[in-house]
Scaffold this motif. Structure first.
Motif, PDB file in Angstrom:
ATOM      1  N   ARG A 112      -4.096 -41.270 -52.031  1.00 12.54           N
ATOM      2  CA  ARG A 112      -3.919 -40.936 -50.608  1.00 12.54           C
ATOM      3  C   ARG A 112      -2.469 -40.551 -50.325  1.00 12.54           C
ATOM      4  O   ARG A 112      -2.202 -39.617 -49.578  1.00 12.54           O
ATOM      5  N   ARG A 113      -1.539 -41.241 -50.969  1.00 15.09           N
ATOM      6  CA  ARG A 113      -0.118 -40.940 -50.780  1.00 15.09           C
ATOM      7  C   ARG A 113       0.212 -39.540 -51.311  1.00 15.09           C
ATOM      8  O   ARG A 113       0.941 -38.781 -50.680  1.00 15.09           O
ATOM      9  N   LEU A 114      -0.340 -39.204 -52.468  1.00 13.74           N
ATOM     10  CA  LEU A 114      -0.111 -37.866 -53.025  1.00 13.74           C
ATOM     11  C   LEU A 114      -0.724 -36.789 -52.141  1.00 13.74           C
ATOM     12  O   LEU A 114      -0.085 -35.767 -51.876  1.00 13.74           O
ATOM     13  N   LEU A 115      -1.939 -37.002 -51.675  1.00 17.94           N
ATOM     14  CA  LEU A 115      -2.591 -36.027 -50.804  1.00 17.94           C
ATOM     15  C   LEU A 115      -1.780 -35.818 -49.534  1.00 17.94           C
ATOM     16  O   LEU A 115      -1.530 -34.684 -49.119  1.00 17.94           O
ATOM     17  N   SER A 116      -1.326 -36.909 -48.962  1.00 17.22           N
ATOM     18  CA  SER A 116      -0.541 -36.831 -47.739  1.00 17.22           C
ATOM     19  C   SER A 116       0.802 -36.127 -47.969  1.00 17.22           C
ATOM     20  O   SER A 116       1.206 -35.265 -47.197  1.00 17.22           O
ATOM     21  N   GLY A 117       1.480 -36.483 -49.043  1.00 17.42           N
ATOM     22  CA  GLY A 117       2.807 -35.933 -49.303  1.00 17.42           C
ATOM     23  C   GLY A 117       2.801 -34.503 -49.825  1.00 17.42           C
ATOM     24  O   GLY A 117       3.694 -33.718 -49.510  1.00 17.42           O
ATOM     25  N   MET A 118       1.803 -34.157 -50.607  1.00 21.78           N
ATOM     26  CA  MET A 118       1.754 -32.827 -51.217  1.00 21.78           C
ATOM     27  C   MET A 118       1.017 -31.818 -50.345  1.00 21.78           C
ATOM     28  O   MET A 118       1.239 -30.621 -50.482  1.00 21.78           O
ATOM     29  N   GLY A 119       0.131 -32.306 -49.516  1.00 19.78           N
ATOM     30  CA  GLY A 119      -0.747 -31.415 -48.771  1.00 19.78           C
ATOM     31  C   GLY A 119      -1.980 -31.104 -49.603  1.00 19.78           C
ATOM     32  O   GLY A 119      -1.976 -31.229 -50.833  1.00 19.78           O
ATOM     33  N   GLU A 120      -3.037 -30.690 -48.918  1.00 20.34           N
ATOM     34  CA  GLU A 120      -4.321 -30.504 -49.589  1.00 20.34           C
ATOM     35  C   GLU A 120      -4.283 -29.444 -50.684  1.00 20.34           C
ATOM     36  O   GLU A 120      -4.830 -29.636 -51.770  1.00 20.34           O
ATOM     37  N   LYS A 121      -3.624 -28.324 -50.443  1.00 24.77           N
ATOM     38  CA  LYS A 121      -3.590 -27.223 -51.416  1.00 24.77           C
ATOM     39  C   LYS A 121      -2.913 -27.650 -52.718  1.00 24.77           C
ATOM     40  O   LYS A 121      -3.469 -27.475 -53.809  1.00 24.77           O
ATOM     41  N   LYS A 122      -1.708 -28.217 -52.631  1.00 27.04           N
ATOM     42  CA  LYS A 122      -1.001 -28.646 -53.841  1.00 27.04           C
ATOM     43  C   LYS A 122      -1.760 -29.775 -54.550  1.00 27.04           C
ATOM     44  O   LYS A 122      -1.804 -29.826 -55.777  1.00 27.04           O
ATOM     45  N   PHE A 123      -2.340 -30.683 -53.768  1.00 30.51           N
ATOM     46  CA  PHE A 123      -3.099 -31.790 -54.346  1.00 30.51           C
ATOM     47  C   PHE A 123      -4.298 -31.237 -55.121  1.00 30.51           C
ATOM     48  O   PHE A 123      -4.556 -31.639 -56.255  1.00 30.51           O
ATOM     49  N   GLN A 124      -5.021 -30.278 -54.534  1.00 27.34           N
ATOM     50  CA  GLN A 124      -6.155 -29.663 -55.225  1.00 27.34           C
ATOM     51  C   GLN A 124      -5.701 -28.915 -56.472  1.00 27.34           C
ATOM     52  O   GLN A 124      -6.373 -28.961 -57.509  1.00 27.34           O
TER      53      GLN A 124
END
Length: 143
Positions: A112-124
């Motif tokens: 959740r921290r990575l998704l929040s910090g990176m944003g959905e596009k970078k996380f995907q």
């Protein structure tokens, strides 16, 4: 002096793994066992050892060892199959459900921290690259 790319990659991945696998201290189980409990508790269908081995991309004997430990400590029971006496499903106990409820949020906190910090596009993008890397490593392992 700049490190070779392979060494830099190994260091980055090693640090990522150490940082992302931290769990609550003083849990009665290893992270892999917690993962198996979460899988059995959250699954919408009864889980067999083969299903678990396929899901986690590990050997059936590895799952059997975890099942033995989780059964001995009162977190799982083996429910015999009605169709095949040699087969069974993994049934989480009330203790397993309580522990899963307690650790579930903590278990996924870093994602959740990575998704929040990176944003959905970078996380995907990161997930896509990691999935591709896993596929390549699994192919090598199965040769």
């Amino acid at each position: 002096m700049k490190q070779p790319l392979i060494v830099e990659g190994a260091n980055i991945i090693s640090l990522f793994c150490r940082l992302s696998v931290h769990m609550k201290k003083n849990l009665p189980l290893r992270p892999s066992e917690i993962g198996l409990l979460i899988y059995t508790v959250k699954s919408e269908t009864p889980v067999t050892p083969i299903m678990a081995a396929n899901y986690f991309k590990v050997s059936k004997p590895m799952i059997a060892g975890m099942v033995k430990q989780l059964s001995a400590t009162g977190y799982l029971t083996k429910t015999p199959s009605e169709h095949d006496r040699r087969s069974y499903t993994l049934t989480p106990t009330a203790s397993a459900k309580a522990l899963t409820e307690e650790v579930y949020d903590e278990y996924f906190k870093d994602m959740r921290r990575l998704l929040s910090g990176m944003g959905e596009k970078k996380f995907q993008d990161m997930l896509h690259l990691l999935a591709e890397a896993n596929t390549l490593l699994l192919e090598k392992e199965n040769e």
